[in-house]
Design a protein around this motif. Structure first.
Motif, PDB file in Angstrom:
ATOM      1  N   VAL A 131       7.111  -5.957  11.509  1.00  0.00           N
ATOM      2  CA  VAL A 131       5.762  -6.322  11.935  1.00  0.00           C
ATOM      3  C   VAL A 131       5.910  -7.527  12.861  1.00  0.00           C
ATOM      4  O   VAL A 131       6.651  -8.457  12.534  1.00  0.00           O
ATOM      5  N   LYS A 158       2.776 -16.033   5.101  1.00  0.00           N
ATOM      6  CA  LYS A 158       3.508 -15.543   3.921  1.00  0.00           C
ATOM      7  C   LYS A 158       4.589 -16.529   3.494  1.00  0.00           C
ATOM      8  O   LYS A 158       5.325 -17.048   4.335  1.00  0.00           O
ATOM      9  N   GLY A 162       8.047 -15.782  -1.555  1.00  0.00           N
ATOM     10  CA  GLY A 162       6.974 -15.184  -2.361  1.00  0.00           C
ATOM     11  C   GLY A 162       7.351 -13.845  -2.952  1.00  0.00           C
ATOM     12  O   GLY A 162       8.380 -13.258  -2.608  1.00  0.00           O
ATOM     13  N   GLY A 164       5.598 -10.487  -5.847  1.00  0.00           N
ATOM     14  CA  GLY A 164       4.587 -10.080  -6.818  1.00  0.00           C
ATOM     15  C   GLY A 164       3.174 -10.224  -6.278  1.00  0.00           C
ATOM     16  O   GLY A 164       2.244 -10.454  -7.039  1.00  0.00           O
ATOM     17  N   GLY A 165       3.023 -10.090  -4.951  1.00  0.00           N
ATOM     18  CA  GLY A 165       1.697 -10.172  -4.346  1.00  0.00           C
ATOM     19  C   GLY A 165       1.180 -11.599  -4.204  1.00  0.00           C
ATOM     20  O   GLY A 165       0.074 -11.812  -3.725  1.00  0.00           O
ATOM     21  N   ARG A 166       1.987 -12.568  -4.605  1.00  0.00           N
ATOM     22  CA  ARG A 166       1.535 -13.964  -4.522  1.00  0.00           C
ATOM     23  C   ARG A 166       2.120 -14.660  -3.293  1.00  0.00           C
ATOM     24  O   ARG A 166       3.187 -14.297  -2.823  1.00  0.00           O
ATOM     25  N   GLU A 200       2.849 -13.338  10.164  1.00  0.00           N
ATOM     26  CA  GLU A 200       3.024 -11.921  10.445  1.00  0.00           C
ATOM     27  C   GLU A 200       1.676 -11.350  10.862  1.00  0.00           C
ATOM     28  O   GLU A 200       0.651 -11.729  10.283  1.00  0.00           O
ATOM     29  N   ARG A 201       1.666 -10.441  11.821  1.00  0.00           N
ATOM     30  CA  ARG A 201       0.408  -9.804  12.212  1.00  0.00           C
ATOM     31  C   ARG A 201      -0.178  -9.070  11.001  1.00  0.00           C
ATOM     32  O   ARG A 201       0.547  -8.414  10.260  1.00  0.00           O
ATOM     33  N   ILE A 203      -1.896  -6.104   9.537  1.00  0.00           N
ATOM     34  CA  ILE A 203      -2.149  -4.713   9.910  1.00  0.00           C
ATOM     35  C   ILE A 203      -3.222  -4.187   8.968  1.00  0.00           C
ATOM     36  O   ILE A 203      -2.984  -4.048   7.772  1.00  0.00           O
ATOM     37  N   GLU A 274      10.825  -2.264   1.857  1.00  0.00           N
ATOM     38  CA  GLU A 274       9.392  -1.991   1.932  1.00  0.00           C
ATOM     39  C   GLU A 274       8.936  -1.980   3.398  1.00  0.00           C
ATOM     40  O   GLU A 274       9.349  -2.826   4.184  1.00  0.00           O
ATOM     41  N   ILE A 287       8.740  -4.730   6.077  1.00  0.00           N
ATOM     42  CA  ILE A 287       8.142  -6.017   5.667  1.00  0.00           C
ATOM     43  C   ILE A 287       9.050  -6.846   4.765  1.00  0.00           C
ATOM     44  O   ILE A 287       9.136  -8.039   4.930  1.00  0.00           O
ATOM     45  N   GLU A 288       9.728  -6.231   3.808  1.00  0.00           N
ATOM     46  CA  GLU A 288      10.600  -7.050   2.962  1.00  0.00           C
ATOM     47  C   GLU A 288      11.554  -6.161   2.183  1.00  0.00           C
ATOM     48  O   GLU A 288      11.377  -4.941   2.102  1.00  0.00           O
ATOM     49  N   THR A 438      -3.696   0.567   2.170  1.00  0.00           N
ATOM     50  CA  THR A 438      -3.578  -0.528   1.187  1.00  0.00           C
ATOM     51  C   THR A 438      -4.908  -1.208   0.879  1.00  0.00           C
ATOM     52  O   THR A 438      -4.999  -1.968  -0.065  1.00  0.00           O
TER      53      THR A 438
HETATM   54  P1  ADP Z   1       5.376  -9.279  -2.105  1.00  0.00           P
HETATM   55  O1  ADP Z   1       6.722  -9.914  -2.017  1.00  0.00           O
HETATM   56  O2  ADP Z   1       4.378 -10.121  -2.758  1.00  0.00           O
HETATM   57  O3  ADP Z   1       5.485  -7.886  -2.625  1.00  0.00           O
HETATM   58  P2  ADP Z   1       4.935  -8.082   0.527  1.00  0.00           P
HETATM   59  O4  ADP Z   1       5.383  -8.687   1.807  1.00  0.00           O
HETATM   60  O5  ADP Z   1       5.678  -6.901   0.037  1.00  0.00           O
HETATM   61  O6  ADP Z   1       4.891  -9.215  -0.577  1.00  0.00           O
HETATM   62  O7  ADP Z   1       3.400  -7.727   0.668  1.00  0.00           O
HETATM   63  C1  ADP Z   1       2.636  -7.302  -0.441  1.00  0.00           C
HETATM   64  C2  ADP Z   1       1.513  -6.396   0.046  1.00  0.00           C
HETATM   65  O8  ADP Z   1       0.674  -7.109   0.981  1.00  0.00           O
HETATM   66  C3  ADP Z   1       1.967  -5.170   0.819  1.00  0.00           C
HETATM   67  O9  ADP Z   1       2.294  -4.109  -0.044  1.00  0.00           O
HETATM   68  C4  ADP Z   1       0.765  -4.872   1.682  1.00  0.00           C
HETATM   69  O10 ADP Z   1      -0.246  -4.215   0.970  1.00  0.00           O
HETATM   70  C5  ADP Z   1       0.270  -6.255   2.028  1.00  0.00           C
HETATM   71  N1  ADP Z   1       0.854  -6.723   3.306  1.00  0.00           N
HETATM   72  C6  ADP Z   1       2.023  -7.372   3.465  1.00  0.00           C
HETATM   73  N2  ADP Z   1       2.265  -7.641   4.770  1.00  0.00           N
HETATM   74  C7  ADP Z   1       1.219  -7.153   5.454  1.00  0.00           C
HETATM   75  C8  ADP Z   1       0.849  -7.135   6.850  1.00  0.00           C
HETATM   76  N3  ADP Z   1       1.626  -7.685   7.778  1.00  0.00           N
HETATM   77  N4  ADP Z   1      -0.325  -6.551   7.173  1.00  0.00           N
HETATM   78  C9  ADP Z   1      -1.126  -6.020   6.230  1.00  0.00           C
HETATM   79  N5  ADP Z   1      -0.846  -6.004   4.924  1.00  0.00           N
HETATM   80  C10 ADP Z   1       0.309  -6.569   4.519  1.00  0.00           C
END
Ligand code: ADP
Ligand code: ADP
Ligand code: MG
Length: 462
Positions: A131, A158, A162, A164-166, A200-201, A203, A274, A287-288, A438
């Protein structure tokens, strides 16, 4: 060769690893807190050792106490499960320095891929699309504003460490960025002990699709993808394998990019890459990476027939991958429903309590990963995930029907769970169509339930 495996985790995943250890001929030892002396994992394990008080910082996150316990019980390997210390390079290093095998990749790989900002850079090097975002952690607002020129708004701030969604915040514009950036940095420092954040942009309409890989340092193989778009607060709620959104050419490109990235870093063990997937264009963006076993790994096990936890133990011991890519085939469809001790009718308020009555679903294609049993009293200190109900069937439509049947059989008295939410979800027309991103679940939860019935679908079509 290892003989004695210390499992430093709790709940369903500790039990999952006990099972894999026993099938692998290992002595399983569960390291637990004072609040977890009566868990099913502790009861099922060959041995157990207490590592400290209920508070995770003093037990499940306490590296010196864990290493001491590991030595005292003569463990020769340590499995961290997910969450807690599973992506701590310091912990992996401490285990190695104590002369034991860490069931996961080396500390250097965890540091490189478990750190989200670094993993992005590595993905770019390996030719995997990411992204659009900042090339490294951003320092202050000036630094961030230079990045904005190419990334644009809205964007996400971000935390590099991080999980777990945090540690994720949205900034809609310049003012929000100026306000949120220092807060995000302070929060990241407080929550993860690391204040670095990157941009990060954002999306807005994407699917979360991830690829399971195993690597032995020389080569890697993939076990296809999981669709995890049904989320609340960026946490997965319902996952499936394969994804209903991919055609075979896109699936191949996505899975091959994950293998390329894993091989690029000489990855060892089980890992997940992911991605966000754009339905409209067919593009995917990394993304990660999670350098550990994931909560939703069972759906992959159901559709490929492999035991990922057993495999990760072998790989950590230095054994080569046992399978070629051609040996891994997709069969049927699997769905995992995360059952949390939360009340979906009261804004998911945590509802820990005592299990008074419990009847699990059973029959063809059903798997339950859970530490619950009648009489068990859930401590209030930890994650609210109490069970994973996993179903397999020949195709997606029958898997959804089977999921509904399994939820009807499931009966738990003692506290509220999110099972009722899943019961409604599996009947939802959009879920049946596989038409979601999402943001779907949060919008769905905000609507009145009457909007979700099949009645609406009929009316819409008229
Ligand atoms: P974590 O380490 O908390 O799992 P992630 O980077 O995997 O963090 O992001 C968790 C969730 O956040 C993703 O599954 C997605 O739904 C949302 N997300 C993450 N990055 C983006 C993005 N750049 N644009 C839109 N949604 C995102
Ligand atoms: P998965 O993709 O396996 O669901 P998650 O990122 O959702 O991965 O994390 C799995 C579990 O670990 C969840 O219970 C989550 O709350 C926890 N977790 C993961 N990373 C962290 C972290 N850095 N801090 C706190 N909890 C975490
Ligand atoms: Mg993630």
């Amino acid at each position: 060769m290892i003989r004695r495996l210390l499992i430093v985790n709790r709940g369903e995943i500790a039990l999952r690893i006990v099972r894999a250890a026993q099938e692998s001929g290992l002595v399983s030892i569960v390291a637990h807190s004072e609040a977890d002396t009566d868990t099913l994992a502790v009861q099922r394990a060959d041995e157990a050792v207490c590592i400290g008080p209920a508070q995770a910082a003093k037990s499940y996150l306490n590296i010196p106490a864990i290493i001491e316990a590991a030595k005292a019980c003569q463990a020769d390997a340590v499995h961290p499960g997910y969450g807690f210390l599973s992506e701590s390079a310091d912990f992996a290093q401490a285990v190695k320095e104590a002369g034991m095998v860490f069931i996961g990749p080396d500390a250097e790989i965890i540091a490189r891929m478990g750190d989200k900002a670094m993993a992005r850079q590595t993905a770019i090097e390996a030719g995997v699309p990411v992204v659009p975002g900042s090339p490294h952690a951003v320092k202050g607002l000036d630094d961030a504003l230079t990045v904005v020129e190419s990334v644009g708004f809205p964007l996400l701030i971000k935390a590099a460490a991080g999980g777990g969604g945090r540690g994720i915040r949205v900034a809609e514009d310049r003012d929000a960025l100026a306000k949120q950036l220092p807060l995000a940095q302070a929060e990241a420092q407080a929550s993860f002990g690391d204040g670095r954040v990157y941009l990060e942009r954002f999306i807005s309409r994407a699917r979360h699709i991830e690829v399971q890989v195993l690597g032995d340092g020389k080569r890697a193989v993939h076990f296809f993808e999981r669709e995890c778009s049904l989320q609340r607060r960026r946490q997965k709620v319902f996952e499936e394998a394969p994804s209903p959104a991919l055609d075979s050419a896109t699936r191949k490109a996505l899975c091959e990019s994950a293998v390329a990235l894993a091989e690029h870093v000489g990855y060892v063990g089980a890992g997940t890459l992911e991605y966000l997937f754009d339905d409209a264009t067919g593009e995917f963006f990394f993304i990660e990476m999670n350098t550990r076993i994931q909560v939703e790994h069972p759906v992959t096990e159901m559709v490929t027939g492999f035991d990922l936890v057993r495999e990760m133990i072998r790989l950590a011991c230095g054994q080569p991958l046992r399978m070629a890519q051609e040996d891994i085939a997709l069969k049927g469809w699997a769905i995992e429903m995360r059952i949390n001790a939360e009340d979906p009718d009261r804004d998911f308020f945590p509802s820990p309590g005592k299990v008074e009555t419990l009847i699990w679903p059973a029959g063809p294609g059903i798997r339950i990963d859970s530490g619950l049993y009648e009489g068990y009293k859930m401590p209030p200190f930890y994650d609210s995930l109490v069970a994973k109900l996993i179903v397999w069937d020949e195709d997606r439509e029958s898997a959804l029907k089977r999921a509904g049947r399994a939820l009807d059989e499931f009966h738990l008295e003692g506290f509220s769970t999110t099972a009722s939410l899943h019961r409604r979800l599996v009947e939802d027309p959009a879920v049946k169509e596989g038409a979601f991103d999402t943001t779907f679940l949060e919008r769905w939860l905000a609507e009145p339930a009457s909007n979700h019935s099949n009645v609406k679908e009929v009316i819409d079509e008229q």
